[in-house]
Design an enzyme around this catalytic site. Structure first.
Site, PDB file in Angstrom:
ATOM      1  N   SER A 144      28.501  49.607  41.971  1.00 17.87           N
ATOM      2  CA  SER A 144      28.967  49.706  40.578  1.00 17.87           C
ATOM      3  C   SER A 144      28.938  51.174  40.186  1.00 17.87           C
ATOM      4  O   SER A 144      28.153  51.945  40.749  1.00 17.87           O
ATOM      5  CB  SER A 144      28.023  48.914  39.663  1.00 17.87           C
ATOM      6  OG  SER A 144      28.221  49.291  38.317  1.00 17.87           O
ATOM      7  N   TYR A 156      19.449  46.704  37.798  1.00 13.26           N
ATOM      8  CA  TYR A 156      20.835  46.635  38.274  1.00 13.26           C
ATOM      9  C   TYR A 156      21.223  47.953  38.945  1.00 13.26           C
ATOM     10  O   TYR A 156      21.792  47.949  40.047  1.00 13.26           O
ATOM     11  CB  TYR A 156      21.756  46.337  37.082  1.00 13.26           C
ATOM     12  CG  TYR A 156      23.214  46.146  37.446  1.00 13.26           C
ATOM     13  CD1 TYR A 156      23.630  45.051  38.198  1.00 13.26           C
ATOM     14  CD2 TYR A 156      24.189  47.049  37.017  1.00 13.26           C
ATOM     15  CE1 TYR A 156      24.970  44.860  38.518  1.00 13.26           C
ATOM     16  CE2 TYR A 156      25.530  46.865  37.326  1.00 13.26           C
ATOM     17  CZ  TYR A 156      25.918  45.773  38.081  1.00 13.26           C
ATOM     18  OH  TYR A 156      27.252  45.584  38.403  1.00 13.26           O
TER      19      TYR A 156
HETATM   20  N1  NAD Z   1      33.187  43.151  36.075  1.00 13.33           N
HETATM   21  C1  NAD Z   1      32.728  44.377  35.954  1.00 13.33           C
HETATM   22  O1  NAD Z   1      32.933  45.044  34.923  1.00 13.33           O
HETATM   23  C2  NAD Z   1      31.945  45.022  37.108  1.00 13.33           C
HETATM   24  C3  NAD Z   1      31.647  46.391  37.029  1.00 13.33           C
HETATM   25  C4  NAD Z   1      30.943  46.987  38.090  1.00 13.33           C
HETATM   26  C5  NAD Z   1      30.529  46.222  39.178  1.00 13.33           C
HETATM   27  N2  NAD Z   1      30.821  44.895  39.219  1.00 13.33           N
HETATM   28  C6  NAD Z   1      30.340  44.118  40.373  1.00 13.33           C
HETATM   29  O2  NAD Z   1      31.428  43.432  40.960  1.00 13.33           O
HETATM   30  C7  NAD Z   1      30.959  42.173  41.473  1.00 13.33           C
HETATM   31  C8  NAD Z   1      31.792  41.045  40.902  1.00 13.33           C
HETATM   32  O3  NAD Z   1      31.664  41.056  39.495  1.00 13.33           O
HETATM   33  P1  NAD Z   1      32.487  40.035  38.578  1.00 13.33           P
HETATM   34  O4  NAD Z   1      32.539  40.625  37.206  1.00 13.33           O
HETATM   35  O5  NAD Z   1      33.716  39.614  39.254  1.00 13.33           O
HETATM   36  O6  NAD Z   1      31.449  38.805  38.528  1.00 13.33           O
HETATM   37  P2  NAD Z   1      31.632  37.372  37.840  1.00 13.33           P
HETATM   38  O7  NAD Z   1      30.393  37.100  37.052  1.00 13.33           O
HETATM   39  O8  NAD Z   1      32.956  37.256  37.158  1.00 13.33           O
HETATM   40  O9  NAD Z   1      31.639  36.415  39.104  1.00 13.33           O
HETATM   41  C9  NAD Z   1      30.482  36.285  39.863  1.00 13.33           C
HETATM   42  C10 NAD Z   1      30.528  34.937  40.571  1.00 13.33           C
HETATM   43  O10 NAD Z   1      29.354  34.848  41.372  1.00 13.33           O
HETATM   44  C11 NAD Z   1      28.809  33.554  41.235  1.00 13.33           C
HETATM   45  N3  NAD Z   1      27.371  33.573  41.509  1.00 13.33           N
HETATM   46  C12 NAD Z   1      26.394  34.045  40.711  1.00 13.33           C
HETATM   47  N4  NAD Z   1      25.199  33.863  41.307  1.00 13.33           N
HETATM   48  C13 NAD Z   1      25.434  33.292  42.512  1.00 13.33           C
HETATM   49  C14 NAD Z   1      24.615  32.864  43.585  1.00 13.33           C
HETATM   50  N5  NAD Z   1      23.277  32.996  43.524  1.00 13.33           N
HETATM   51  N6  NAD Z   1      25.202  32.314  44.682  1.00 13.33           N
HETATM   52  C15 NAD Z   1      26.551  32.164  44.760  1.00 13.33           C
HETATM   53  N7  NAD Z   1      27.383  32.557  43.748  1.00 13.33           N
HETATM   54  C16 NAD Z   1      26.827  33.110  42.646  1.00 13.33           C
HETATM   55  C17 NAD Z   1      29.124  33.168  39.782  1.00 13.33           C
HETATM   56  O11 NAD Z   1      29.061  31.764  39.579  1.00 13.33           O
HETATM   57  C18 NAD Z   1      30.519  33.748  39.610  1.00 13.33           C
HETATM   58  O12 NAD Z   1      31.511  32.827  39.998  1.00 13.33           O
HETATM   59  C19 NAD Z   1      29.479  42.083  41.129  1.00 13.33           C
HETATM   60  O13 NAD Z   1      28.715  42.469  42.246  1.00 13.33           O
HETATM   61  C20 NAD Z   1      29.312  43.072  39.986  1.00 13.33           C
HETATM   62  O14 NAD Z   1      28.003  43.595  39.929  1.00 13.33           O
HETATM   63  C21 NAD Z   1      31.523  44.270  38.214  1.00 13.33           C
END
Ligand code: NAD
Length: 269
Positions: A144, A156
């Site tokens: 991230s 985080y």
């Molecule tokens: N969206 C953002 O703004 C952003 C920014 C920086 C980094 N990220 C990173 O990108 C990645 C994806 O983020 P996103 O926003 O698409 O996430 P999201 O929350 O939209 O999707 C995450 C998915 O993971 C699943 N999940 C959660 N815990 C779980 C577990 N223990 N086992 C299996 N599945 C599980 C959830 O049910 C969900 O479907 C993450 O690692 C996040 O830290 C996201």
């Protein structure tokens, strides 16, 4: 011919957000996918949507923080498709209770590290033997922009900083087996979870972006609210999962519109 023709990939968290968009992109490029998702409803729906569009996908209910659950999910993928070429460790996120260190519950630290750092380790631990058997592969981890420097969310930020160094280690240790490992460090991306987190932010609700909203990214013309789309990240993941990126390993790609490297300058004349 697709850019990922014949490849088998699993994506953690494939029921939503970035992993969901990427699973669809992988399939469009000829891959077969397994979605390792905790939420049975969204996971099954996502796999069914891919199949309805003519692609190959399975949903495997998985808790990626549990060793046996990951082991069984990898085994189910091999049973279904017979090989493994690409793994995308994408499930992750920050907790609201991720507050300054002296006020943080121990449980919050441990849950955050389990989801963002233990989970990629478990996936690699069980998937790598199959990638070695396949003659190589590509590991895509998720960092991230908040892991590139410190942040107001200590657990985080630490987990996302840790994943970058873990990625470099994987790259070094498995290069001789033809396995590459890279990470993507997104800036803000418009996923349902992220929108919920931002719903009280005035700058996001405004019809026109405020100067504060615009100031968060260098690429302001393309991203006036300083928020990217899941498909922006999916495109990078396709590149990393395909052989087009065969020279790249050990890298973290900042996909944040220039946010992490942005120094405000006067517009050019
Ligand atoms: N969206 C953002 O703004 C952003 C920014 C920086 C980094 N990220 C990173 O990108 C990645 C994806 O983020 P996103 O926003 O698409 O996430 P999201 O929350 O939209 O999707 C995450 C998915 O993971 C699943 N999940 C959660 N815990 C779980 C577990 N223990 N086992 C299996 N599945 C599980 C959830 O049910 C969900 O479907 C993450 O690692 C996040 O830290 C996201």
């Amino acid at each position: 011919m697709g850019r990922m023709e014949g490849k088998v990939a699993f994506l953690t968290g494939g029921g939503a957000g970035i992993a969901n968009a990427t699973a669809k992109a992988f399939v469009r490029e000829g891959a077969k996918v397994a979605l390792f998702e905790l939420n049975a409803e969204t996971g099954e729906k996502a796999a069914a949507e891919i199949r309805a569009a003519g692609g190959e996908a399975i949903f495997v209910k998985t808790d990626v923080t549990q060793d046996e659950s990951v082991r069984d999910a990898v085994a189910a993928t091999i049973t279904e498709y017979g090989r493994l070429d690409v793994i995308m460790n994408c499930a992750g996120g920050a907790l609201q209770e991720d507050v300054p260190v002296h006020r943080m519950d121990l449980d919050v630290w441990q849950r955050t590290i389990a989801l963002n750092l233990l989970h990629p380790f478990l996936c690699c631990r069980h998937a790598i033997p199959h990638m070695i058997e396949a003659g190589g592969g590509s590991i895509i981890n998720f960092a991230s922009h908040l892991g590139l420097k410190g942040s107001e969310k200590p657990a985080y930020a630490a987990s996302k900083g840790g994943i970058m160094s873990f990625t470099q280690t994987l790259a070094a240790q498995y290069a001789e087996y033809g396995i590459r490992a890279n990470a993507i460090a997104p800036g803000a991306v418009r996923t349902e979870r992220a929108i919920k987190r931002w719903e009280n932010k005035e700058w996001l609700l405004a019809e026109n972006p405020t100067p504060a909203a615009r100031a968060r990214m260098a690429l302001q013309k393309l991203y006036p609210f300083s928020i990217g789309e899941p498909e922006d990240i999916a495109a990078i993941a396709v590149f990393l999962g395909s052989d087009e990126s065969r020279m790249i390993t050990g890298s973290t790609i900042a996909a944040d519109g220039g946010r992490s490297s942005y120094i405000k300058v006067q517009p050019l004349e």
